[in-house]
Write a protein that holds these residues in place. Structure first.
Motif, PDB file in Angstrom:
ATOM      1  N   SER A  84       0.893  -1.165  -0.066  1.00 62.05           N
ATOM      2  CA  SER A  84       0.029  -0.135   0.139  1.00 62.05           C
ATOM      3  C   SER A  84       0.716   1.336  -0.006  1.00 62.05           C
ATOM      4  O   SER A  84       0.208   2.562  -0.165  1.00 62.05           O
ATOM      5  CB  SER A  84      -0.879   0.167   1.215  1.00 62.05           C
ATOM      6  N   GLY A  85       2.155   1.151   0.191  1.00 67.57           N
ATOM      7  CA  GLY A  85       2.876   2.386   0.452  1.00 67.57           C
ATOM      8  C   GLY A  85       3.021   2.951   1.855  1.00 67.57           C
ATOM      9  O   GLY A  85       3.532   3.643   2.066  1.00 67.57           O
ATOM     10  N   ALA A  86       2.386   2.003   2.787  1.00 61.42           N
ATOM     11  CA  ALA A  86       2.570   2.292   4.363  1.00 61.42           C
ATOM     12  C   ALA A  86       3.907   2.460   5.023  1.00 61.42           C
ATOM     13  O   ALA A  86       4.256   2.920   5.777  1.00 61.42           O
ATOM     14  CB  ALA A  86       1.559   1.362   5.023  1.00 61.42           C
ATOM     15  N   LEU A  87       4.575   1.324   4.145  1.00 62.98           N
ATOM     16  CA  LEU A  87       6.086   1.510   4.448  1.00 62.98           C
ATOM     17  C   LEU A  87       6.970   1.800   3.504  1.00 62.98           C
ATOM     18  O   LEU A  87       6.797   1.520   2.229  1.00 62.98           O
ATOM     19  CB  LEU A  87       6.521  -0.166   4.874  1.00 62.98           C
ATOM     20  N   GLU A  88       8.211   2.509   3.798  1.00 63.40           N
ATOM     21  CA  GLU A  88       9.145   2.681   2.680  1.00 63.40           C
ATOM     22  C   GLU A  88      10.123   1.263   2.645  1.00 63.40           C
ATOM     23  O   GLU A  88      11.272   1.260   3.086  1.00 63.40           O
ATOM     24  CB  GLU A  88      10.104   3.700   3.445  1.00 63.40           C
ATOM     25  N   SER A  89       9.306   0.468   1.901  1.00 59.22           N
ATOM     26  CA  SER A  89       9.973  -1.084   1.944  1.00 59.22           C
ATOM     27  C   SER A  89      10.529  -1.379   0.584  1.00 59.22           C
ATOM     28  O   SER A  89      10.670  -2.812   0.233  1.00 59.22           O
ATOM     29  CB  SER A  89       8.989  -1.768   2.592  1.00 59.22           C
ATOM     30  N   THR A  90      10.225  -0.600  -0.263  1.00 59.01           N
ATOM     31  CA  THR A  90      10.388  -0.990  -1.859  1.00 59.01           C
ATOM     32  C   THR A  90      11.890  -0.556  -2.286  1.00 59.01           C
ATOM     33  O   THR A  90      12.305   0.405  -2.054  1.00 59.01           O
ATOM     34  CB  THR A  90       9.404  -0.432  -2.780  1.00 59.01           C
ATOM     35  N   ASN A  91      12.171  -1.701  -2.864  1.00 52.89           N
ATOM     36  CA  ASN A  91      13.841  -1.350  -3.559  1.00 52.89           C
ATOM     37  C   ASN A  91      13.800  -0.916  -4.872  1.00 52.89           C
ATOM     38  O   ASN A  91      13.160  -1.151  -5.718  1.00 52.89           O
ATOM     39  CB  ASN A  91      14.442  -2.700  -3.477  1.00 52.89           C
ATOM     40  N   ASN A  92      14.004   0.713  -4.766  1.00 54.04           N
ATOM     41  CA  ASN A  92      13.971   1.253  -6.087  1.00 54.04           C
ATOM     42  C   ASN A  92      15.400   1.554  -6.625  1.00 54.04           C
ATOM     43  O   ASN A  92      15.530   2.452  -7.515  1.00 54.04           O
ATOM     44  CB  ASN A  92      13.213   2.678  -5.911  1.00 54.04           C
ATOM     45  N   SER A  94      18.028   2.313  -4.701  1.00 55.84           N
ATOM     46  CA  SER A  94      18.920   3.019  -3.852  1.00 55.84           C
ATOM     47  C   SER A  94      19.089   2.422  -2.765  1.00 55.84           C
ATOM     48  O   SER A  94      18.803   1.249  -2.323  1.00 55.84           O
ATOM     49  CB  SER A  94      18.514   4.504  -3.606  1.00 55.84           C
ATOM     50  N   LYS A  95      19.922   3.039  -1.626  1.00 54.12           N
ATOM     51  CA  LYS A  95      20.382   2.469  -0.333  1.00 54.12           C
ATOM     52  C   LYS A  95      19.459   2.062   0.703  1.00 54.12           C
ATOM     53  O   LYS A  95      19.582   1.399   1.572  1.00 54.12           O
ATOM     54  CB  LYS A  95      21.514   3.175   0.044  1.00 54.12           C
ATOM     55  N   SER A  96      17.950   2.879   0.604  1.00 55.57           N
ATOM     56  CA  SER A  96      17.086   2.347   1.446  1.00 55.57           C
ATOM     57  C   SER A  96      15.922   2.361   0.538  1.00 55.57           C
ATOM     58  O   SER A  96      15.664   2.629  -0.695  1.00 55.57           O
ATOM     59  CB  SER A  96      17.247   3.629   2.478  1.00 55.57           C
ATOM     60  N   GLY A  97      14.953   1.749   1.245  1.00 57.12           N
ATOM     61  CA  GLY A  97      13.756   1.681   0.815  1.00 57.12           C
ATOM     62  C   GLY A  97      12.612   2.981   0.539  1.00 57.12           C
ATOM     63  O   GLY A  97      13.022   3.982   1.117  1.00 57.12           O
ATOM     64  N   VAL A  98      11.711   2.902  -0.500  1.00 56.86           N
ATOM     65  CA  VAL A  98      10.937   3.914  -0.658  1.00 56.86           C
ATOM     66  C   VAL A  98       9.356   3.471  -0.473  1.00 56.86           C
ATOM     67  O   VAL A  98       9.315   2.386  -0.870  1.00 56.86           O
ATOM     68  CB  VAL A  98      11.073   4.583  -1.846  1.00 56.86           C
ATOM     69  N   PRO A 244      23.386  -5.758   6.435  1.00 62.15           N
ATOM     70  CA  PRO A 244      22.479  -5.622   7.769  1.00 62.15           C
ATOM     71  C   PRO A 244      20.912  -5.468   7.321  1.00 62.15           C
ATOM     72  O   PRO A 244      20.375  -4.786   6.426  1.00 62.15           O
ATOM     73  CB  PRO A 244      23.181  -4.575   8.236  1.00 62.15           C
ATOM     74  N   VAL A 245      20.097  -5.955   8.181  1.00 56.91           N
ATOM     75  CA  VAL A 245      18.639  -5.895   8.238  1.00 56.91           C
ATOM     76  C   VAL A 245      18.226  -4.552   8.777  1.00 56.91           C
ATOM     77  O   VAL A 245      18.560  -4.557   9.950  1.00 56.91           O
ATOM     78  CB  VAL A 245      17.963  -7.187   8.699  1.00 56.91           C
ATOM     79  N   VAL A 246      17.742  -3.996   7.926  1.00 58.28           N
ATOM     80  CA  VAL A 246      17.066  -2.479   8.369  1.00 58.28           C
ATOM     81  C   VAL A 246      15.457  -2.469   8.392  1.00 58.28           C
ATOM     82  O   VAL A 246      15.147  -2.845   7.116  1.00 58.28           O
ATOM     83  CB  VAL A 246      17.632  -1.325   7.796  1.00 58.28           C
ATOM     84  N   LYS A 247      14.873  -2.359   9.520  1.00 66.35           N
ATOM     85  CA  LYS A 247      13.431  -2.327   9.397  1.00 66.35           C
ATOM     86  C   LYS A 247      12.806  -1.014   8.563  1.00 66.35           C
ATOM     87  O   LYS A 247      13.458  -0.147   8.738  1.00 66.35           O
ATOM     88  CB  LYS A 247      12.801  -2.255  10.651  1.00 66.35           C
ATOM     89  N   PRO A 248      11.741  -1.091   7.779  1.00 67.60           N
ATOM     90  CA  PRO A 248      11.365  -0.083   6.950  1.00 67.60           C
ATOM     91  C   PRO A 248      10.846   0.912   8.000  1.00 67.60           C
ATOM     92  O   PRO A 248      10.256   0.490   8.806  1.00 67.60           O
ATOM     93  CB  PRO A 248      10.441  -0.718   5.877  1.00 67.60           C
ATOM     94  N   THR A 249      10.935   2.191   7.482  1.00 72.07           N
ATOM     95  CA  THR A 249       9.996   3.272   8.162  1.00 72.07           C
ATOM     96  C   THR A 249       8.707   3.266   7.744  1.00 72.07           C
ATOM     97  O   THR A 249       8.496   2.986   6.771  1.00 72.07           O
ATOM     98  CB  THR A 249      10.734   4.787   7.520  1.00 72.07           C
TER      99      THR A 249
END
Ligand code: NAG
Ligand code: NAG
Ligand code: NAG
Ligand code: NAG
Ligand code: NAG
Ligand code: NAG
Ligand code: NAG
Ligand code: NAG
Ligand code: NAG
Length: 297
Positions: A84-92, A94-98, A244-249
């Protein structure tokens, strides 16, 4: 060269068993085994796993679907937030999720009509169609890559696609359970469903799993989808290969929603690779799930 009866029967058996899962079930369910029907079969199975059972008749198995908020092993799971986009969890790339809304073109409604999306230019459309393509490839659809059945061009590393989701054992467990139930709703036996679950768990459900090729033509790449602390470790572990595992914002946690469809809809159409994100898992799981499904009827 001469064939004995025995050799001939072995040859026939070999030919019969060489027919792909995709072709076999297309014939069994939809009669004519052509590109249109192969894509339709895959669409049915994928859509059912995503939104729950919607086709009639079914074999009496209720499939909630991976988008449904649910409990798995008495623990709440909510995989919808990765779509849904509720989390910045998509690998687009870059170095972190969107944050990307993959349900931006009708949500479940078009899926219930055996379609990927209302239109053909949304995140949802790209995600679902990539999913069908990947699934078609792994299931060895004979018409895959031919007219009427486009080839998959997405990222073939399921780890890369899912890494910013930081999925845990309950989330992946629910995924696998829903795939098994989708397969079962189309007539798969309990023992085959168990085999499916075990296979999926082995390939995607163990952190640190060594590089492997899931698609027949792909190179070996990291495939672990379960990467959180509570995930079991692969037998042939290669933990240093993984970041390293980073939880999405959480984009909604502070009371402000930044997950509107319009924002997500702005995502470039050139992002076909990353758009396979979440459902890349489903595809891969479904592909394996379909192995061993007995003929319908
Ligand atoms: C496949 O067969 C169906 C009938 O079952 C037909 O409607 C469809 O046009 C055919 N597709 C192709 C690509 O021949
Ligand atoms: C899903 O399957 C269950 C069990 O057969 C059935 O009761 C239910 O009506 C189905 N849902 C839909 C939307 O068809
Ligand atoms: C998708 O189509 C359905 C009708 O089939 C409509 O109700 C819905 O508003 C549409 N959604 C979008 C985002 O276009
Ligand atoms: C697809 O074909 C490959 C190569 O023949 C085979 O190893 C694999 O098991 C097949 N997969 C399915 C789902 O039939
Ligand atoms: C969920 O329960 C099943 C059955 O007891 C077990 O095999 C599996 O490991 C459990 N998964 C998690 C994440 O607890
Ligand atoms: C274990 O991993 C190594 C390299 O990481 C590979 O060469 C080997 O074939 C793997 N063994 C199994 C059983 O997967
Ligand atoms: C929400 O608040 C946390 C803690 O202050 C912060 O780290 C995070 O970036 C905020 N998220 C948004 C979307 O503003
Ligand atoms: C994100 O925040 C919403 C709203 O507070 C909450 O319902 C949801 O569980 C949170 N998700 C995660 C993964 O923390
Ligand atoms: C993803 O990357 C593309 C290309 O770099 C960019 O156009 C798009 O805005 C990005 N999407 C998000 C949601 O960041």
């Amino acid at each position: 060269m001469r064939f004995s009866i025995k050799h001939l029967s072995l040859a026939i058996f070999g030919l019969a068993s060489a027919e792909s899962i995709c072709d076999k079930y297309t014939t069994a369910l939809l009669k004519e085994n052509n590109a249109t029907n192969q894509l339709k079969l895959i669409t049915l199975v994928v859509n059912t796993a995503v939104i729950g059972n919607y086709t009639k008749p079914n074999v009496g198995i209720k499939v909630p679907g991976i988008l449904a908020a649910a409990k798995y092993n008495n623990t709440d799971v909510n995989l919808a937030q990765y779509f849904s986009g509720a989390l910045e969890s998509t690998n687009n790339g870059s170095k972190s999720g969107v944050s990307v809304n993959f349900l931006d073109d009708g949500g479940a409604t078009p899926l219930q009509l055996n379609k990927p999306a209302n239109g053909t230019s949304s995140n949802q459309y790209k995600l679902l169609t990539h999913l069908y393509e990947f699934f078609g490839a792994v299931l060895n659809c004979s018409q895959y890559g031919k007219s009427g059945f486009s080839s998959y061009s997405g990222d073939t590393s399921m780890y890369e696609v899912h890494k910013f989701m930081a999925l845990d054992a309950f989330e992946v467990g629910y995924f696998i359970q829903q795939v098994g139930m989708s397969a079962a709703s189309f007539g798969v036996s309990d023992s085959d469903a168990a085999t499916v679950g075990n296979t999926l768990n082995a390939v995607f459900g163990h952190k640190c799993a060594a590089a492997a090729a899931v698609l027949p033509s792909a190179k070996e790449e990291l495939q672990a989808i379960c990467i959180a602390d509570d995930c079991p470790v692969a037998t042939n572990a290669s933990c240093k290969s993984y970041d390293p595992v980073v939880k999405p914002t959480n984009t909604t946690a502070n009371g402000t929603s930044t997950t509107s469809a319009s924002a997500a809809g702005a995502t470039s159409t050139s992002n076909g690779v990353q758009l396979t994100s979440h459902l890349g898992l489903v595809i891969a799981l479904l592909c394996i799930a379909m192995v061993g499904i007995p003929p319908f009827g």
